[in-house]
Design a protein around this motif. Structure first.
Motif, PDB file in Angstrom:
ATOM      1  N   GLY A 342      29.569  48.280  50.883  1.00 36.78           N
ATOM      2  CA  GLY A 342      28.396  48.870  51.400  1.00 36.78           C
ATOM      3  C   GLY A 342      28.427  48.371  52.823  1.00 36.78           C
ATOM      4  N   SER A 343      29.067  47.413  53.334  1.00 35.13           N
ATOM      5  CA  SER A 343      28.700  47.115  54.592  1.00 35.13           C
ATOM      6  C   SER A 343      29.264  47.999  55.568  1.00 35.13           C
ATOM      7  CB  SER A 343      29.615  45.720  54.684  1.00 35.13           C
ATOM      8  OG  SER A 343      31.038  45.675  54.615  1.00 35.13           O
ATOM      9  N   THR A 344      30.298  48.942  55.345  1.00 37.01           N
ATOM     10  CA  THR A 344      30.874  49.735  56.286  1.00 37.01           C
ATOM     11  C   THR A 344      29.872  50.933  56.600  1.00 37.01           C
ATOM     12  OG1 THR A 344      33.072  49.244  55.673  1.00 37.01           O
ATOM     13  CG2 THR A 344      32.944  51.141  56.926  1.00 37.01           C
ATOM     14  N   TRP A 345      29.016  51.159  55.657  1.00 33.13           N
ATOM     15  CA  TRP A 345      27.924  52.110  55.832  1.00 33.13           C
ATOM     16  C   TRP A 345      27.065  51.673  56.931  1.00 33.13           C
ATOM     17  CZ3 TRP A 345      28.011  56.880  54.108  1.00 33.13           C
ATOM     18  CH2 TRP A 345      28.850  57.519  52.838  1.00 33.13           C
ATOM     19  N   GLY A 346      26.834  50.400  57.051  1.00 30.40           N
ATOM     20  CA  GLY A 346      25.875  49.860  57.980  1.00 30.40           C
ATOM     21  C   GLY A 346      26.423  50.203  59.529  1.00 30.40           C
ATOM     22  N   PHE A 347      27.774  50.091  59.620  1.00 26.64           N
ATOM     23  CA  PHE A 347      28.329  50.408  60.771  1.00 26.64           C
ATOM     24  C   PHE A 347      28.065  51.891  61.074  1.00 26.64           C
ATOM     25  CE2 PHE A 347      30.199  46.380  59.940  1.00 26.64           C
ATOM     26  CZ  PHE A 347      30.431  45.647  61.111  1.00 26.64           C
ATOM     27  N   ALA A 348      28.392  52.792  60.154  1.00 28.28           N
ATOM     28  CA  ALA A 348      28.367  54.252  60.386  1.00 28.28           C
ATOM     29  C   ALA A 348      26.849  54.548  60.746  1.00 28.28           C
ATOM     30  CB  ALA A 348      28.693  54.717  58.756  1.00 28.28           C
ATOM     31  N   ALA A 349      25.999  53.810  60.097  1.00 33.67           N
ATOM     32  CA  ALA A 349      24.343  54.184  60.503  1.00 33.67           C
ATOM     33  C   ALA A 349      24.334  53.965  61.982  1.00 33.67           C
ATOM     34  CB  ALA A 349      23.599  53.443  59.577  1.00 33.67           C
ATOM     35  N   THR A 350      24.850  52.925  62.479  1.00 32.98           N
ATOM     36  CA  THR A 350      24.829  52.304  63.805  1.00 32.98           C
ATOM     37  C   THR A 350      25.512  53.356  64.844  1.00 32.98           C
ATOM     38  OG1 THR A 350      24.661  49.969  63.341  1.00 32.98           O
ATOM     39  CG2 THR A 350      25.278  50.396  65.625  1.00 32.98           C
ATOM     40  N   LEU A 351      26.742  53.898  64.516  1.00 36.54           N
ATOM     41  CA  LEU A 351      27.299  54.937  65.142  1.00 36.54           C
ATOM     42  C   LEU A 351      26.619  56.064  65.178  1.00 36.54           C
ATOM     43  CD1 LEU A 351      29.610  55.692  66.938  1.00 36.54           C
ATOM     44  CD2 LEU A 351      31.029  55.939  64.519  1.00 36.54           C
ATOM     45  N   HIS A 352      25.895  56.655  64.084  1.00 36.97           N
ATOM     46  CA  HIS A 352      25.291  57.664  63.846  1.00 36.97           C
ATOM     47  C   HIS A 352      23.963  57.853  65.002  1.00 36.97           C
ATOM     48  CE1 HIS A 352      21.887  60.265  62.402  1.00 36.97           C
ATOM     49  NE2 HIS A 352      22.853  61.038  61.646  1.00 36.97           N
ATOM     50  N   ALA A 353      23.543  56.799  64.911  1.00 41.21           N
ATOM     51  CA  ALA A 353      22.234  56.629  65.575  1.00 41.21           C
ATOM     52  C   ALA A 353      22.504  56.725  66.982  1.00 41.21           C
ATOM     53  CB  ALA A 353      21.481  55.179  65.287  1.00 41.21           C
ATOM     54  N   ALA A 354      23.624  56.021  67.608  1.00 44.36           N
ATOM     55  CA  ALA A 354      24.064  55.977  69.040  1.00 44.36           C
ATOM     56  C   ALA A 354      24.618  57.305  69.415  1.00 44.36           C
ATOM     57  CB  ALA A 354      25.214  55.015  69.248  1.00 44.36           C
ATOM     58  N   LEU A 355      25.196  57.989  68.667  1.00 49.94           N
ATOM     59  CA  LEU A 355      25.605  59.353  68.969  1.00 49.94           C
ATOM     60  C   LEU A 355      24.519  60.291  68.823  1.00 49.94           C
ATOM     61  CD1 LEU A 355      29.078  59.252  66.719  1.00 49.94           C
ATOM     62  CD2 LEU A 355      28.926  59.628  69.375  1.00 49.94           C
ATOM     63  N   SER A 356      23.739  60.221  68.092  1.00 50.69           N
ATOM     64  CA  SER A 356      22.577  61.255  68.116  1.00 50.69           C
ATOM     65  C   SER A 356      21.469  60.980  69.159  1.00 50.69           C
ATOM     66  CB  SER A 356      21.539  61.078  66.764  1.00 50.69           C
ATOM     67  OG  SER A 356      22.401  61.052  65.673  1.00 50.69           O
ATOM     68  N   ARG A 357      21.407  59.659  70.008  1.00 51.34           N
ATOM     69  CA  ARG A 357      20.687  59.537  71.209  1.00 51.34           C
ATOM     70  C   ARG A 357      21.495  60.165  72.342  1.00 51.34           C
ATOM     71  NH1 ARG A 357      19.977  54.304  68.701  1.00 51.34           N
ATOM     72  NH2 ARG A 357      21.803  53.268  69.904  1.00 51.34           N
ATOM     73  N   ALA A 358      22.879  60.317  72.078  1.00 49.11           N
ATOM     74  CA  ALA A 358      23.559  60.807  73.093  1.00 49.11           C
ATOM     75  C   ALA A 358      23.580  62.306  73.199  1.00 49.11           C
ATOM     76  CB  ALA A 358      24.937  60.287  73.306  1.00 49.11           C
ATOM     77  N   GLY A 359      23.009  62.937  72.037  1.00 43.44           N
ATOM     78  CA  GLY A 359      22.537  64.330  71.951  1.00 43.44           C
ATOM     79  C   GLY A 359      23.759  65.053  71.021  1.00 43.44           C
ATOM     80  N   GLN A 360      24.413  64.221  70.339  1.00 44.04           N
ATOM     81  CA  GLN A 360      25.265  64.745  69.500  1.00 44.04           C
ATOM     82  C   GLN A 360      24.584  65.012  67.963  1.00 44.04           C
ATOM     83  OE1 GLN A 360      28.893  65.248  69.889  1.00 44.04           O
ATOM     84  NE2 GLN A 360      28.244  64.850  72.067  1.00 44.04           N
TER      85      GLN A 360
END
Length: 735
Positions: A342-360
């Motif tokens: 389950g730990s890799t999902w946490g990294f995915a959540a962090t990347l998702h949030a950063a890309l979303s803030r960048a307008g993706q």
């Protein structure tokens, strides 16, 4: 798709389906009770004789009915007062009340409509539809997990709750499909959504006008066995134009009340027979044994619901909640995750949030759901891939490589792979490497070269994120805060030290079981249900990254035990080996279902060296059924590294350990564990031919040497470690 179809109908309709199943199970008992309690007609008894017997006792007889269970009920008028009774066909005498069972009537109304009339009937039909969807999608998921329909009853691996859910489903699914399908048919019939059933025969236009025929002389009744009778209605008293109405398993007819002549007949149509069969299958009326079987299967629904909810909750705990997750068809970035713990999902959540803030627009999902045909607007695909064991796909990436290879021409969408693991163990990145190679072989464009994150390092992840931002032309800063499982404080109760005299300090550490909340005890989560071979994650002071050790004990042993060697510069091992009784550590349990001895009486060949003896010793300790166990144990110094040496003597005396073979690598005659295997080649070969399961635990170099030795030993037989792995008879826990 099947997983979604299975999950949401189950969660949304759980209460309704449970009421439907439990009430149906209770109702299934009544046909069997009626069959056993009601007097049955003797073989050869005709409808004519039965009617004569009843009419002799009840002159105002109005109707005779025979239920599918064989119970016969008579209805009459006596001086204007109605009467009814269950009849003993041998005498024609009433023996029991014909009043309906109030409990059965209450349950029937609950089962059919929740006491809410037509609205309730529609609700229960929706519940039956949900049960049908759950059964069919669940069957597809079971087949997928087992490796195909031909392997429906193949042995399972994984957490207890998950295995229990599948085992129950294997048994119950046929009955649930049958019950839900017949329920929907009967609801459709109730609301007149099905074609009309066969019509009654035309009422006779001409009768004899006579009355008083002797029933014992009526040919049609003499030719009708009671076993085929459904009902006989008598003419209205004083009305010479009325007739007898006879209903049997073959059809319906009218009889002249003066002459007994058959005035009209209509056979049961095929449609009527289908409807009656469906009614019998659903209610058990006329098939009491089948009804009880279906009732038992219905009782599985609450168990399936409870285990399903626990599986769903475990999945939610393993995955962080990702807000604003775009549908796959509308996302510009497809982010797929391969994770075991389950730990890799946490990294995915962090990347998702950063890309979303960048307008993706970003879609996050498991690698097992890879479906390029759905990515209509995708501009890139990013794979975050951990590795399970010694190179296998993690839980959320099962089937990814098959899906990738089965896909047609590669889409013109750049793809990047980021592997998660530990650089000190190359195999930990094996699945990420395999995914990158497979994508390249299929012709997918490369967004970024394969990169890795070492031991969940936020710094490595941030570095990779900056590289990704440059490729995308956007500033991208990834600040990841690991989300750890719920931890417990463990207190050391005892320790046994080895190896100090040869400058290789090693300790067998035993911790007390922590207090376990009731909900964990019920679900066997955390420290409530660990097994030998599971992993304990220890959080060393000054670090948020856990270190994992194989457990040498199970919950039933009453303690938590690990074997730890002190490594130079090893933060966690130094802290653990310096603990004194009464000191505490912070830890959690991670399941390791791939490293289990399995069931049955087949021999076990346990092979380990150094601290790898921990779980192997645990397996021997737990072998109370005296399964044949052959242990090959490699150590450096016989005098200082013989871990569990005293216990081995006792376990052999108790029959828990069949044979112990040791190999000392720093003695007068250096011998490694793989050499010990070669020296015992004949017996090892015979054991494996007899179905033995091989379990290897220890360092990767030792494991590689053992695999080579077994390949040599087994060469004349045509078997190899690879073949044994495919058969599930060769498992490793390598570090």
């Amino acid at each position: 798709m099947f997983r979604v179809l299975h999950r949401w109908p189950g969660l949304l309709a759980l209460a309704l389906v449970t009421v439907l199943a439990l009430s149906g199970a209770a109702l299934s008992v009544f046909p069997a009770v009626e069959r056993l309690a009601g007097p049955q007609a003797e073989a050869g008894l005709t409808a004519a004789t039965l009617a004569d017997r009843i009419l002799a006792l009840y002159p105002g007889l109005e109707q005779i009915r025979r239920a599918p269970s064989g119970q016969i009920t008579a209805y009459w008028f006596d001086q204007g007062a109605p009467g009814a009774a269950v009849i003993d066909p041998a005498t024609g005498q009433g023996v029991a009340s014909a009043d309906p069972n109030l409990v059965e009537r209450w349950l029937t109304n609950l089962h059919r409509s929740l006491f809410l009339g037509d609205g309730g009937r529609i609700a229960m039909a929706a519940g039956a539809a949900a049960m049908l969807v759950l059964s069919l999608s669940g069957a597809a998921l079971v087949a997928r997990r087992a490796g195909g329909w031909r392997h429906w009853f193949a042995p399972l691996r994984g957490p207890l709750v998950s295995r229990l859910h599948v085992e129950i489903a294997r048994i119950a699914v046929i009955g649930l499909v049958l019950s839900s399908t017949t329920a929907l048919w009967m609801t459709a019939s109730t609301f007149e959504l099905l074609p009309e059933l066969g019509a009654m025969p035309a009422f006779p236009a001409k009768v004899s006008g006579k009355t008083g025929v002797a029933l014992g002389q009526v040919p049609t009744l003499l030719q009708t066995p009671v076993a085929e009778l459904r009902g006989l209605s008598f003419p209205y008293p004083g009305d010479a134009t009325d007739v007898f109405t006879l209903r049997t398993d073959r059809g319906t007819g009218y009889l002249d009340q003066g002459t007994g002549v058959l005035l009209g007949w209509a056979d049961l149509t095929g449609w009527e027979r289908v409807s009656e069969t469906i009614y019998m299958l659903h209610t058990g009326q006329g098939a009491a044994t089948l009804g009880l079987v279906l009732g038992f299967m219905a009782l599985c629904v609450p168990a399936l619901g409870a285990t399903g909810v626990l599986i769903w909750l475990a999945g939610r705990r393993g995955r962080p909640r990702i807000r604003g997750n775009h549908p796959a068809g509308r996302a510009e970035t497809i982010l797929l995750v391969g994770s075991e713990g389950g730990s890799t999902w946490g990294f995915a959540a962090t990347l998702h949030a950063a890309l979303s803030r960048a307008g993706q627009g970003v879609h996050v999902g498991p690698m097992s759901a890879f479906a390029p045909d759905r990515y209509a607007r995708a501009e890139r695909i990013i794979l975050l891939a951990a590795t399970y064991g010694n190179g296998a796909a993690p839980a959320s990436a099962k089937g990814f490589l098959d899906r990738l290879n089965a896909a047609g021409r590669a889409a013109d969408i750049p793809l990047a792979v980021l592997g998660f693991g530990d650089r000190s163990f190359p195999a930990y990145y094996a699945f990420a490497k395999a995914a990158a190679r497979a994508a390249g072989a299929k012709g997918w464009p490369e967004l970024l070269p394969l990169d890795t994150v070492d031991r969940q390092s936020p710094q490595d992840f941030a570095r990779w994120g900056r590289t990704l931002g440059q490729a995308l032309g956007i500033p991208l800063e990834l600040s990841h805060q690991p989300v750890l499982p719920v931890t417990e404080s463990l207190t050391l109760v005892s320790r046994r030290d080895h190896g100090a005299e040869v400058q290789a300090p090693t300790a067998i550490l035993r911790f007390a079981l922590p207090h376990v909340p009731l909900w964990q005890r019920l679900t066997r989560a955390g420290f409530a249900g660990f097994a030998v071979g599971d992993l304990i994650g220890v959080l060393p002071e000054g670090s948020a990254v856990p270190r994992f050790y194989s457990l040498a004990s199970a919950r039933r042993d009453g303690f938590i035990e690990i074997v730890v060697k002190k490594h130079p510069g090893g933060l966690c091992s130094q802290q653990l080996t310096s603990l004194a009784p009464g000191d505490t550590v912070t830890a959690f349990v991670r399941r390791n279902p791939g490293f289990r001895p399995g069931r049955g009486r087949a021999p076990l060949i346990l092979i380990g060296a150094g601290t790898g003896i921990g779980p192997l010793a645990g397996f021997v300790r737990g072998n109370t059924r005296q399964r044949p166990v052959h242990l090959f144990f490699g150590m450096r110094h016989g005098g200082s590294d013989f871990f569990y040496g005293e216990e081995m003597v006792d376990w052999q005396a108790e029959g828990r350990l069949t044979r112990l073979v040791t190999a000392v690598s720093r003695g007068a005659r250096p011998l490694y564990v793989q050499d010990a295997l070669r020296g015992d080649a004949a017996q090892v070969t015979q054991l494996i031919r007899d179905g033995a399961r091989v379990m290897v635990c220890g360092g990767r170099d030792m494991a590689a040497g053992v695999a080579d030795a077994l390949a040599e030993i087994l060469a004349p037989t045509g078997l190899t470690p690879a073949v044994l792995k495919v058969e599930g008879r060769y498992v490793e826990d390598v570090y």
